[in-house]
Write a protein that holds these residues in place. Structure first.
Motif, mmCIF file in Angstrom:
data_model
loop_
_atom_site.group_PDB
_atom_site.id
_atom_site.type_symbol
_atom_site.label_atom_id
_atom_site.label_comp_id
_atom_site.label_asym_id
_atom_site.label_seq_id
_atom_site.Cartn_x
_atom_site.Cartn_y
_atom_site.Cartn_z
ATOM 1 N N CYS A 29 6.120 0.818 -5.951
ATOM 2 C CA CYS A 29 6.373 1.277 -7.318
ATOM 3 C C CYS A 29 7.837 1.062 -7.694
ATOM 4 O O CYS A 29 8.160 0.123 -8.411
ATOM 5 C CB CYS A 29 5.979 2.752 -7.430
ATOM 6 S SG CYS A 29 6.484 3.537 -8.958
ATOM 7 N N LYS A 30 8.682 1.914 -7.190
ATOM 8 C CA LYS A 30 10.136 1.815 -7.419
ATOM 9 C C LYS A 30 10.493 1.746 -8.902
ATOM 10 O O LYS A 30 11.555 1.243 -9.267
ATOM 11 C CB LYS A 30 10.705 0.584 -6.707
ATOM 12 C CG LYS A 30 10.681 0.711 -5.188
ATOM 13 C CD LYS A 30 11.267 -0.529 -4.560
ATOM 14 C CE LYS A 30 11.079 -0.549 -3.073
ATOM 15 N NZ LYS A 30 11.124 -1.900 -2.526
ATOM 16 N N GLU A 31 9.596 2.208 -9.760
ATOM 17 C CA GLU A 31 9.873 2.133 -11.195
ATOM 18 C C GLU A 31 11.016 3.053 -11.604
ATOM 19 O O GLU A 31 11.677 2.839 -12.602
ATOM 20 C CB GLU A 31 8.603 2.477 -11.990
ATOM 21 C CG GLU A 31 7.622 1.332 -12.008
ATOM 22 C CD GLU A 31 6.269 1.740 -12.552
ATOM 23 O OE1 GLU A 31 6.236 2.540 -13.494
ATOM 24 O OE2 GLU A 31 5.253 1.254 -12.020
ATOM 25 N N CYS A 32 11.223 4.081 -10.813
ATOM 26 C CA CYS A 32 12.291 5.030 -11.149
ATOM 27 C C CYS A 32 13.674 4.439 -10.916
ATOM 28 O O CYS A 32 14.652 4.884 -11.498
ATOM 29 C CB CYS A 32 12.115 6.318 -10.359
ATOM 30 S SG CYS A 32 12.079 6.109 -8.576
ATOM 31 N N PHE A 33 13.755 3.418 -10.062
ATOM 32 C CA PHE A 33 15.076 2.872 -9.707
ATOM 33 C C PHE A 33 15.884 2.472 -10.931
ATOM 34 O O PHE A 33 17.057 2.763 -11.048
ATOM 35 C CB PHE A 33 14.928 1.662 -8.775
ATOM 36 C CG PHE A 33 14.728 2.043 -7.341
ATOM 37 C CD1 PHE A 33 14.224 3.290 -7.002
ATOM 38 C CD2 PHE A 33 15.067 1.171 -6.324
ATOM 39 C CE1 PHE A 33 14.039 3.659 -5.685
ATOM 40 C CE2 PHE A 33 14.885 1.531 -4.998
ATOM 41 C CZ PHE A 33 14.363 2.761 -4.674
ATOM 42 N N GLU A 34 15.222 1.772 -11.844
ATOM 43 C CA GLU A 34 15.987 1.272 -12.987
ATOM 44 C C GLU A 34 16.293 2.356 -14.023
ATOM 45 O O GLU A 34 17.095 2.140 -14.917
ATOM 46 C CB GLU A 34 15.276 0.098 -13.636
ATOM 47 C CG GLU A 34 13.864 0.386 -14.053
ATOM 48 C CD GLU A 34 13.073 -0.910 -14.176
ATOM 49 O OE1 GLU A 34 12.874 -1.330 -15.318
ATOM 50 O OE2 GLU A 34 12.691 -1.490 -13.136
#
Lengths: 204, 150
Positions: free
Chosen positions: A169-174
């Motif tokens: 996912c890692k969508e929160c990173f940005e």
């Protein structure tokens, strides 16, 4: 669905009843700075950078634009001297936590904040809660949350959930206005391979 | 603590997510601390995310996320004990058993806590171990007292 008319920075703005002051301003092309706001998420009022002066029924008060609903005949001022001073101080406080954040640097120029006003205490997190809320509200996974309270408050991944969900996912990173989130994630990954428990972390 | 008992406590609160704090407190009263397995069970039953439980459990000092040692040492650092030199006692005890307040040592022998006033101000600095009060402690005396516990 009613329409209300309000004044933002001496400009007459028509907005839908259910809008917030921030949305109304954005629709009229008036810029209000935000850090913790995200259109898919509920208002959180954590960064307080969207603070505006609201005059309603003859009374002036300061409020966060992202959370206050529009009202008929409301008068909003977004760039008074007081407001700019508040934003400058907020930025200076946040800079002591995240001195190198690019998003903050951009605002620093605009508001003339002094990045060295407060002693550096680089935790790199400004507690905007974007990652926490995005994970809970949009992804419905709650892999990351806040732990501890007061000055020791920080974000922490739940290792058991993070090891299953985050890699793809890692969508929160940005979303992160600083780079604290990646660090926290990598830290968690490192921890899982060793000892998968947040008890150890909360002990620090 | 088995799952049945956890479920029983949760049922008592009608499985309401808003009763999280009460549920955790009640579990802790019986189990002395909150292991992760229990939190996972609570999360499942109350439909509250583990991240949220983690948030709540670390927010309040009342919750214990590490096991308790066999002996609980409370050192008073209230105003009276403080001016009578409680900090020196705390430092000595920390050095002796090798842990800081809020922690439990690796052998699960001691848990060290500081507190603010045990109501025995005239006898300060005061150390309380398992309900027994040791009064007028000097750092050296504190050392002797703690060495007696096994």
């Amino acid at each position: 669905m009613g329409v209300v008319t309000l004044t933002i920075d001496n400009k007459e703005v028509k907005a839908k009843e259910e809008m917030t002051v921030l949305e109304a301003a954005q629709s009229a092309g008036i810029d209000i700075p935000t850090l913790c706001h995200h259109e898919k998420l509920e208002p959180y009022t954590a960064c307080r950078l969207c603070m505006v002066e609201v005059e309603s029924r003859g009374r002036v008060k300061l409020d966060t634009a992202c959370s206050s609903p529009v009202k008929e005949n409301m008068v909003v001022r977004t760039k008074t001297e007081d407001i700019i001073k508040i934003r400058r101080t907020l930025l200076e406080l946040m800079l002591s936590h995240a001195p190198d954040s690019r998003e903050l640097q951009a605002l620093v120029k605009e508001y003339g904040a002094d990045k060295d006003r407060f002693e550096k205490e680089a935790s790199f997190c400004i507690h905007c809660g974007l990652c926490v809320r995005y994970c809970a509200e949009v992804k419905k996974k709650s892999a990351v949350g806040f732990i501890n309270s007061g000055v020791r408050r920080e974000i922490s991944f739940v290792p058991e959930i993070a090891s299953k969900e985050c890699w793809n996912c890692k969508e929160c990173f940005e979303l992160c206005p600083t780079e604290a989130l990646q660090t926290a994630y990598l830290f968690t990954v490192a921890q899982i391979s060793d000892s998968p428990s947040f008890e150890l972390e909360s002990e620090k | 603590m088995d799952n049945d008992r956890i479920d029983q406590i949760i049922d008592k609160h009608q499985g309401e997510a808003s009763s999280l704090i009460q549920v955790l407190l009640e579990i802790q009263r019986e189990n002395s601390w909150l292991p992760k397995e229990i939190l996972e069970r609570v999360s499942e039953k109350l439909q509250v995310s583990l991240a949220q439980i983690q948030h709540t459990a670390t927010f309040y000092k009342a919750f214990r996320l590490v096991p308790k040692g066999r002996h609980e040492i409370h050192i008073c650092n209230g105003t009276s004990c403080h001016v009578r030199g409680a900090q020196g006692v705390i430092d000595t005890v920390q050095d002796l058993i090798g842990i800081r307040p809020g922690q439990t040592d690796l052998d699960s022998k001691f848990t060290l806590e500081t507190c603010n006033c045990l109501g025995r101000c005239a006898l300060g600095p005061v150390i309380e171990i398992e309900g027994k009060t040791h009064s007028k402690m000097s750092p050296a005396e504190a050392k002797d007292v703690i060495k007696k516990y096994e």
